[in-house]
Motif scaffolding. Sequence first.
Motif, mmCIF file in Angstrom:
data_model
loop_
_atom_site.group_PDB
_atom_site.id
_atom_site.type_symbol
_atom_site.label_atom_id
_atom_site.label_comp_id
_atom_site.label_asym_id
_atom_site.label_seq_id
_atom_site.Cartn_x
_atom_site.Cartn_y
_atom_site.Cartn_z
ATOM 1 N N TYR A 204 36.543 43.122 48.776
ATOM 2 C CA TYR A 204 37.824 42.712 48.198
ATOM 3 C C TYR A 204 37.551 42.106 46.831
ATOM 4 N N HIS A 276 47.078 45.456 45.810
ATOM 5 C CA HIS A 276 48.198 44.552 46.023
ATOM 6 C C HIS A 276 48.364 43.670 44.791
ATOM 7 N N TYR A 278 49.961 39.835 43.563
ATOM 8 C CA TYR A 278 50.505 38.536 43.924
ATOM 9 C C TYR A 278 51.845 38.281 43.243
ATOM 10 N N HIS A 315 46.564 34.791 53.036
ATOM 11 C CA HIS A 315 46.837 36.156 53.456
ATOM 12 C C HIS A 315 45.811 36.590 54.489
ATOM 13 N N MET A 317 43.691 39.607 55.810
ATOM 14 C CA MET A 317 43.168 40.860 55.292
ATOM 15 C C MET A 317 42.746 41.752 56.460
ATOM 16 N N PHE A 320 46.926 42.354 53.992
ATOM 17 C CA PHE A 320 47.582 41.508 53.000
ATOM 18 C C PHE A 320 48.888 40.938 53.553
#
Length: 927
Positions: A204, A276, A278, A315, A317, A320
């Motif tokens: 990530y 993703h 934020y 979050h 994972m 997410f």
Amino acid sequence: MKFAYKFSNLLGSVYKKGNLLFTPDGNSVMSPVGNRVTVFDLKNNKSETLPIEARMNITCIALSPDGYTFIVVSEDGEALLCSLVSKTILHTYHFHSPIHAIKFSPDGKKFAVTRESKVLVFHAPGRTREYNPFVLHRTFYGPYDETVCLDWTSNSSAFCVGSKDMNTRVFGAQHFSNLIVYSMGGHNDVIMGAYFEADSLDLYTISANGRLNVWDCDTDLDGLKPFEAPDGETSTIEAPDGEDEAEETKDKVVRMTKDEEAKMVDKILYKRTAKHSYKEARGDKAGFGKVTSTAFHKNTHILVTGFEDGVFFLHEMPDFNLIHSLSISDQNIASIEFNKSGDWIAFGCSGLGQLLVWEWQSETYVLKQQGHFNNMNCLAYSPDAQNLATGGDDGKVKVWNTSSGFCFVTFTEHLAGITGVTFNQKGQVVLSSSLDGTVRAFDLNRYRNFRTFTSPRPTQFSCLAIDPSGDIVCAGAMDSFEIFVWSMQTGRLLEVLAGHEGPISSLSFSPTQVQLASASWDNTVKIWDVFEHKGAKETLNVLSHVLCVAYHPGGVELAVSGLNAQISFWDTTEGKQLGTIEGRHDIGYSRKEEEKITAKKSAFGKAFNTICYSADGNCILAAGRSKNVCIYSVADKLLMKKFEISCNLSFDGMEEFLDKRKMTEFGSLALVDSTEGTDVSLPGVKKGDMSSRHWKPEVRVSSVQFSPTGRAWAATTTEGLLIYSLDHNLVFDPFDLELDITPSSVKSSLAKGEYSTALMLSFRLNEQQLIQEVLEMIPVSDVEVILANLPDVYVDKLMTFIATLIESTAHIEFYLIWARQLLMQHGPKLKQRSQSVMTSLRLLQKNVTRKLEEIGKICDHNKYSLQYIISLSQSKRKLAQAEGKEFGSDTEEGTTTDREGAEKGISIVDPSESGDSDYMDYLIDHT
């Protein structure tokens, strides 16, 4: 030995900058506070600042997996290898450049360091026996800009590095045939975090603009194949172009030849499976903040991300899924860290100096501490030395517990900087004066402001004092040159004392007489009788502006500190001067970076801004705008010891001479104007001010105070509230020693039953373990007889020893019997010489009060536990009766235990059957 004060703790500052760390057990958090490290024990509710200092502020910390050693790196790249067991520095290494991240591998065999655009991997110290603990294993190249973050795989075979060039690279810590270096893009801003999944090469990556990429690797962690060179061939490792010979011979650089690269088979491949933002999670709010810190817990798959506006997100994972979002403050979150179990998350905010430990499952705070985010101006000890009150330029009054090191209450009613704090005679009330024109009284039982004292016309108060009885409160004004007198009971203004022709700088009440001493910039000290209201009783003319006054504990002598760096002593009854201490050369020579004069010339403008008598009145503590705190003997007027409060070069005014490395043909670099081309906004502008500034605080001591017990003293400095205390465990300080007095002779007297002789001989040797052994061998029945015949010189020493030992011993009742008999047998004599034994009495009161609170908490816990057990038993009996069953029959749980007990002759009775209320009251009363 009397002045063997050592650094004990640092309060008032819980976090400055750098990364936070949890210990392997997960019960303590390590926080960098300036150039020191503080360990907060969350289980035992205590904090301890390690006696380790770096040359500059600490930016990185790395703790070994076993929890025995840790490495701290300062702003200039100096690394200190330290032991968490002995709390000492083991080795020093210099990287010669700033370091952004340092981390040990999970197996503890190596640690990686991000230096400039390279990554250095070292062998972990302590694993092998080398002269130099920092042995370089390999240097990894590849990034085109500074490397800022890194993470290891679970088996320590590979690590990933995020860089400012917006790429993330995966390196093999060993020589693998299918992995040398793998570079991934996909971001358009600086990489703030890169993390491996547990037991996987999946990755990530988070960038500063709030983008998150999920990378899936087609190879398992066990699929990395070690590289094996063909027979007869050796793998060549080349250094990059431009490196000097020293670097070639010192570092091993990962760079394969084309032939070796061609022989690589089954190269690993990464694929981005998701991305993703934020921005969507935040709802695209106005003023979207950038990501400033991240943390990932591999076992629970929880990712925490902190932003520059104080918001953080949790979050799950890799999907997410948003678990929680919270705003800590309006300042950026500088550091985030998980504990081992993943239940607690530590947050550090450098802007406000906040340290928070949050339990995300129950959404509660485990720890919430914040220091003064501006300069600390004043401090005061409570009469029992249990608490410390501090005031700062941020308008806050904080009260700290001296044993735990935590702040337990903060008062924010003031609207301007605090200029003075003090306790009343019982220690239940804290009073503070402020530049907002008010004096406020705070109740420490209900934690509220119950009195506010004001003047008829607005004025700024510069100092504060309360009389020994606690009935009269006085405050000095800066602009009207007057002293205001209020009643503590009614809050009314009683009198305004006028007579000074300059700002009032200090006030002090006599401990024994009804006298108030006031110091002013008009070169005078005035003695007032606040109950007669007939003007100044005595005026003392001093040769310079007066900065501080302090009364001797005896109440007759007065110490006066002037702007000419002299401390003069006066007899207030006769109005004559007793002596003078010249402190110009003791303050210390130092110069600022921007000063154009020498340090010796700069010392002419320095003086002692704060002075304080010791508890016994034999010494005086003095400090000012320098890094030195001086202790003088009052009788001899000589300097006894000088303490250097800090060696942090991040502060201004630390060095005595010019640094030649900062000198150019245009002069010092500090004086060269480097603001050309930048948009410098007006002073005071906050919103829209995008210019970059650097402020270097000056080292100074604003206030010093001796503890009422005489065992410690505290100083409010630029880096926080420093506490220095006595430690006699390793100090041999005999009293009236002779040749025939030895430990063997003490033990022989003890064996013969000559307890009085053994006790006096042990005190003459003055060894703590020996005295404790003698005391605990004396029967309780003989305590009264021994104390009745003990000379006075040993009574004082015995009282101090018992008062000190009660704090740590488990034999509380035994030593309380000693203390009770000591006070009963020698009470009248102690009252006659109360001034000399006051420190011992206060120490005894402090430790007995602390033990009372601790035992009270244990008793309350046992009381509530018994109430729960009894109520549970009653509920079971009622439930059994409702179901038509007899409580304790064969159908109930635990009947096997009942039968086994009956076979052994043990009668098991339900407590609720034998007088419910009476039996419960009996248990509670006898907990």
